[in-house]
Design an enzyme around this catalytic site. Structure first.
Site, PDB file in Angstrom:
ATOM      1  N   ARG A 233     -28.116 -69.474   4.662  1.00 34.80           N
ATOM      2  CA  ARG A 233     -29.417 -68.775   5.046  1.00 34.80           C
ATOM      3  C   ARG A 233     -29.191 -68.660   6.650  1.00 34.80           C
ATOM      4  O   ARG A 233     -28.534 -69.369   7.335  1.00 34.80           O
ATOM      5  CB  ARG A 233     -30.513 -69.770   4.809  1.00 34.80           C
ATOM      6  CG  ARG A 233     -31.142 -69.720   3.617  1.00 34.80           C
ATOM      7  CD  ARG A 233     -31.839 -68.211   2.800  1.00 34.80           C
ATOM      8  NE  ARG A 233     -32.333 -68.603   1.673  1.00 34.80           N
ATOM      9  CZ  ARG A 233     -31.503 -68.444   0.418  1.00 34.80           C
ATOM     10  NH1 ARG A 233     -30.354 -67.875   0.469  1.00 34.80           N
ATOM     11  NH2 ARG A 233     -32.496 -68.520  -0.778  1.00 34.80           N
ATOM     12  N   GLU A 262     -33.602 -61.021   7.635  1.00 35.76           N
ATOM     13  CA  GLU A 262     -33.189 -59.944   6.535  1.00 35.76           C
ATOM     14  C   GLU A 262     -34.492 -58.724   6.283  1.00 35.76           C
ATOM     15  O   GLU A 262     -35.588 -59.586   6.287  1.00 35.76           O
ATOM     16  CB  GLU A 262     -32.775 -60.562   5.499  1.00 35.76           C
ATOM     17  CG  GLU A 262     -31.561 -61.291   5.536  1.00 35.76           C
ATOM     18  CD  GLU A 262     -31.098 -62.108   4.567  1.00 35.76           C
ATOM     19  OE1 GLU A 262     -30.071 -63.019   4.743  1.00 35.76           O
ATOM     20  OE2 GLU A 262     -31.522 -61.916   3.371  1.00 35.76           O
ATOM     21  N   HIS A 280     -26.535 -59.603   2.157  1.00 30.25           N
ATOM     22  CA  HIS A 280     -26.971 -60.853   1.346  1.00 30.25           C
ATOM     23  C   HIS A 280     -26.562 -60.710  -0.271  1.00 30.25           C
ATOM     24  O   HIS A 280     -27.433 -60.635  -1.282  1.00 30.25           O
ATOM     25  CB  HIS A 280     -28.624 -60.935   1.130  1.00 30.25           C
ATOM     26  CG  HIS A 280     -29.153 -62.191   0.672  1.00 30.25           C
ATOM     27  ND1 HIS A 280     -29.974 -62.972   1.340  1.00 30.25           N
ATOM     28  CD2 HIS A 280     -28.520 -63.203  -0.269  1.00 30.25           C
ATOM     29  CE1 HIS A 280     -30.290 -64.224   0.537  1.00 30.25           C
ATOM     30  NE2 HIS A 280     -29.501 -64.408  -0.284  1.00 30.25           N
TER      31      HIS A 280
HETATM   32  C1  8YV Z   1     -31.094 -64.395  -4.295  1.00 30.62           C
HETATM   33  C2  8YV Z   1     -30.131 -66.279  -3.158  1.00 30.62           C
HETATM   34  O1  8YV Z   1     -30.940 -63.898  -5.488  1.00 30.62           O
HETATM   35  O2  8YV Z   1     -30.508 -67.774  -5.117  1.00 30.62           O
HETATM   36  C3  8YV Z   1     -30.777 -67.542  -3.853  1.00 30.62           C
HETATM   37  O3  8YV Z   1     -31.175 -68.556  -3.246  1.00 30.62           O
HETATM   38  O4  8YV Z   1     -30.507 -66.227  -1.981  1.00 30.62           O
HETATM   39  C4  8YV Z   1     -29.885 -65.192  -3.763  1.00 30.62           C
HETATM   40  O5  8YV Z   1     -29.053 -65.561  -4.879  1.00 30.62           O
HETATM   41  C5  8YV Z   1     -31.484 -63.444  -3.541  1.00 30.62           C
HETATM   42  O6  8YV Z   1     -32.182 -64.052  -2.487  1.00 30.62           O
HETATM   43  C6  8YV Z   1     -32.623 -62.447  -4.254  1.00 30.62           C
HETATM   44  O7  8YV Z   1     -33.992 -63.012  -4.356  1.00 30.62           O
END
Ligand code: 8YV
Length: 306
Positions: A233, A262, A280
């Site tokens: 993150r 983001e 991402h």
């Molecule tokens: C998400 C992610 O798919 O799974 C997570 O925590 O960060 C990604 O795989 C993305 O954020 C879509 O919502």
């Protein structure tokens, strides 16, 4: 049998929406002109809701869902979900772990190789005709035999570690507590690990507990020959320091898939050739996103079947 009403809090991928609509009486809160009015009139009808790491689940939203017993979230990360408050209200929160481990780990490896081997900068070098003009691209960095530090060693981190061994890397890790069943060297001091490593990979959960854990001091310790990879993150790193140290080359290189604000990545990074940027995309493959969607549905099916 009447279909269970399910409230979808925010936009979802079409496949997931279709799978939910095949099984449940789906209503989309994000399409309601007066969402608050809709909830005040209808919230009592929903025992289940669906969200995502992107849409999140706040305490306010939880208070507006008095009859909800389970919230099934698309994504493994729970930093945008107030799980503690939901549980306090007797609401179960489900996410989509495991099914995204391999592809997210592959993104870490892809960023590691693309960054240390200057793949994107050299792609530009060729496209700009500089090679044809007789220029030579600078030598890049190998990773074989290099010490690579994982910040976090959970499900995805463990898969990354195995892949790094295949590249001949010396894997070490930093977590709050040493993991008894892990043979990699543990560092309790993150600055010390950064100093000893050629590469640092962030793969730990977001949230208050890890906010800015990869500080300016850690990035400075990683140094001008070091490479920082973030597929966790944006919140886990001091992004202002990251940008400044990459600009001044006090930090060698970075491969970044996640950012603090983001979908806006710091524009100061755009001109730098020692940075590889991704929007991402860790879990963003057809196969993995379908598996995540199927997991959102199976979490609900299991709950209603219980
Ligand atoms: C998400 C992610 O798919 O799974 C997570 O925590 O960060 C990604 O795989 C993305 O954020 C879509 O919502």
């Amino acid at each position: 049998m009447a279909k269970h009403p399910v409230l979808v809090l925010g936009p979802l991928m079409p496949y997931l929406l279709a799978e939910l609509e095949r099984r449940y009486a789906v209503e989309k809160l994000y399409e309601e002109k007066d969402a608050l009015g809709f909830l005040q009139e209808n919230a009592g009808r929903f025992r289940a809701a669906v969200t995502s790491t992107f849409t999140g689940l706040t305490a306010n939203m939880i208070d507006l869902l008095p009859s909800v017993e389970i919230v099934s979230s698309f994504g493994v990360g729970t930093d945008s979900l107030d799980v503690a408050y939901a549980n306090k209200k007797g609401i179960k929160v489900a996410n989509t772990p495991d099914v995204l481990n391999e592809d997210t780990a592959n993104m870490a490896i892809a960023l590691l190789l693309a960054t240390t081997r200057d793949v994107v900068a050299n792609d530009r070098f060729v496209r700009e005709g500089r090679w044809a003009k007789g220029e030579s691209a600078p030598l890049a960095q190998g990773i074989e035999g290099k010490k690579v530090g994982l910040v976090g060693l959970g499900r995805i981190g463990s898969v990354i570690a195995e892949k790094l061994l295949a590249f001949g890397c010396d894997v070490v890790y930093h977590t709050r507590n040493k993991k008894p069943d892990v043979s990699y060297t543990h560092y309790s001091d993150l600055v010390a690990m950064a100093r000893d490593c050629a590469v640092l990979i962030a793969i730990l959960p977001g949230g208050d507990a890890t906010q800015g854990i990869i500080s300016r001091q850690v990035l400075e310790a990683l140094g001008s020959k070091g490479t920082f990879i973030n597929i966790a993150r944006g919140s886990v790193v001091d992004e202002v320091a990251l940008v400044e140290l990459l600009q001044s080359r006090e930090l060698g290189r970075a491969g970044l898939d996640v950012f603090v604000d983001e979908p806006r990545a710091p524009e100061a990074l755009f001109a730098l050739d020692n940075v590889v940027l991704q929007p991402h995309m860790g879990s963003a493959t057809v196969e993995t996103r379908k598996a995540m969607a199927d997991r959102v549905v199976s979490n609900l099916e299991k709950y209603f079947a219980a």
